[in-house]
Design an enzyme around this catalytic site. Structure first.
Site, mmCIF file in Angstrom:
data_model
loop_
_atom_site.group_PDB
_atom_site.id
_atom_site.type_symbol
_atom_site.label_atom_id
_atom_site.label_comp_id
_atom_site.label_asym_id
_atom_site.label_seq_id
_atom_site.Cartn_x
_atom_site.Cartn_y
_atom_site.Cartn_z
ATOM 1 N N LYS A 216 0.810 -1.166 0.164
ATOM 2 C CA LYS A 216 0.064 0.135 0.141
ATOM 3 C C LYS A 216 0.952 1.228 0.006
ATOM 4 O O LYS A 216 1.568 1.357 1.090
ATOM 5 C CB LYS A 216 -0.961 0.065 1.238
ATOM 6 C CG LYS A 216 -2.013 1.095 1.518
ATOM 7 C CD LYS A 216 -2.900 1.337 2.559
ATOM 8 C CE LYS A 216 -3.447 2.406 2.777
ATOM 9 N NZ LYS A 216 -4.483 2.377 3.769
ATOM 10 N N LYS A 269 -2.285 -1.424 -3.825
ATOM 11 C CA LYS A 269 -3.199 -0.239 -3.757
ATOM 12 C C LYS A 269 -2.173 1.059 -3.818
ATOM 13 O O LYS A 269 -1.247 1.166 -2.975
ATOM 14 C CB LYS A 269 -3.926 -0.304 -2.492
ATOM 15 C CG LYS A 269 -4.852 0.703 -2.089
ATOM 16 C CD LYS A 269 -5.417 0.671 -0.896
ATOM 17 C CE LYS A 269 -6.134 2.144 -0.663
ATOM 18 N NZ LYS A 269 -6.239 2.073 0.773
#
Ligand code: PBG
Length: 343
Positions: A216, A269
């Site tokens: 992330k 992400k």
């Protein structure tokens, strides 16, 4: 003319779909749902057209809307009634996500995933605790000198990694106890997957899988989400715990750590600006790979479409197809409901 190789032969109608390498289906998609304990009416989210924060009482209706489009899975985010320095409403039995999940799992067939993080629940908006002391608010911590202040009067940000693990574990366990089918830790705390796996196993939830937000990035594309979930940091940013957008090799390390700790699904992400990472994770690991097509990726296409510069449905479809082509099996996307009926 003697051209032996004519790729155009396979681009005619009738054959195109037979030779297409990837396709999208509603069962690939996960729709984010926001449940808000501070409201008793549905609240539209201005920067995410078509999305709303709904009160707990509307959570079932909201999920039924998603299911009617053919999308079978949701990821639930919560906005708590109040926030404090330790984010205690994240793991309360009567917390907003816990109440919503109980209702959704009792009344629908949706596959329910929960986001496990502290940033919507802490008054400072960071994804963990800033100190091991139990104080009511971060301002109290600041004035008592627990959080150092530097010359610019900005408190030095130190999200305590190991102290945060216990709170994340309690949160994940409380979600599983409420009926969550899967938990998705997103705080980028080192060791979070292992701690949560142990917590779930020890509390009788050995069958609940973990989808880790494994790679992330510290991304500016989360802007609209932070408005939606009221989770923007009150000071500083998240660069000391989320990944540096410059790094792809480091993502492989992050992902392998989560694999070692028992992650079942590996997420990258954001999605579109990190397709190289999605495809590298796909090549290196045999786990299912998820990609999060985040709020900024959604908002920018909507904004351009609103100006008449892009065809929304076409660019949304092409975006998700590219994420699939890069190697994602699952896609978390705010386009899920709009696209599913057209697939
Ligand atoms: C953290 C979390 C965030 C998103 C999902 N989980 C925000 C953040 O890290 O700041 C962002 C999702 C999006 O932008 O769509 N709880």
């Amino acid at each position: 003319m003697n051209i032996t190789q004519r790729p155009r032969r396979l681009r005619r109608d009738g054959i195109r779909s037979l030779v297409s390498e990837v396709s999208l289906s509603p069962s690939d998609l996960i729709a984010p749902v926001f449940v808000d304990a501070t409201t008793d009416e549905r609240q539209p989210i201005p920067s995410m057209p078509g999305h709303e924060r709904v009160p707990v009482e509307e959570a079932v209706a909201r999920v039924e809307e998603v299911r009617e489009t053919g999308v079978e899975a949701v990821i639930v985010f919560g906005i708590p009634e109040e926030k404090d320095a330790r984010g205690t409403r994240a793991f309360a039995d009567d917390g907003v996500v816990q109440r919503a999940v109980r209702a959704i799992t009792a009344e629908t067939d949706a596959y329910v995933i929960t986001d496990v993080c502290m940033c919507e629940y802490t008054d400072h908006g960071h994804c963990g605790v800033l100190t091991s002391e139990a104080s009511e608010s971060w301002e109290e911590l600041r004035s008592s000198g627990v959080i150092e202040e530097d010359a610019d009067e900005e408190p030095t940000l130190t999200v305590k990694n190991d102290e945060t693990l216990d709170l994340l574990t309690k949160t994940a366990v409380s979600h599983a106890a409420a009926g969550a089918d899967m938990v998705a830790p997103s705080s980028m705390t080192d060791g979070m997957v292992g701690a949560i796996r142990t917590g779930l196993d020890d509390s009788g939830h050995a069958d609940v899988p973990i989808m880790s937000y494994a790679a992330k990035y510290e991304s500016a594309f989360y802007g609209p989400f932070r408005d939606a979930a009221d989770g923007a940091p009150a000071f500083g940013d998240r660069r000391h715990y989320q990944m540096d957008p410059a790094n792809a090799r480091e993502a492989m390390r992050e992902v392998s750590l989560d694999v070692e700790q028992g992650a079942d699904v590996l997420m990258v992400k954001p999605a579109l600006p990190y397709l190289d990472v999605v495809s590298a994770v796909r090549r290196e690991f045999d786990h299912p790979v998820a990609a999060y097509n985040v709020s900024g990726e959604y908002a920018m296409l909507h904004a351009a479409a609103e100006k008449g510069w892009l065809d929304l449905e076409a660019v949304a479809h092409e975006s998700l197809l590219s994420i699939k082509r890069a190697g994602a099996d699952l896609i978390l996307t705010y386009f899920a409901e709009d696209l599913a009926p057209r697939l």
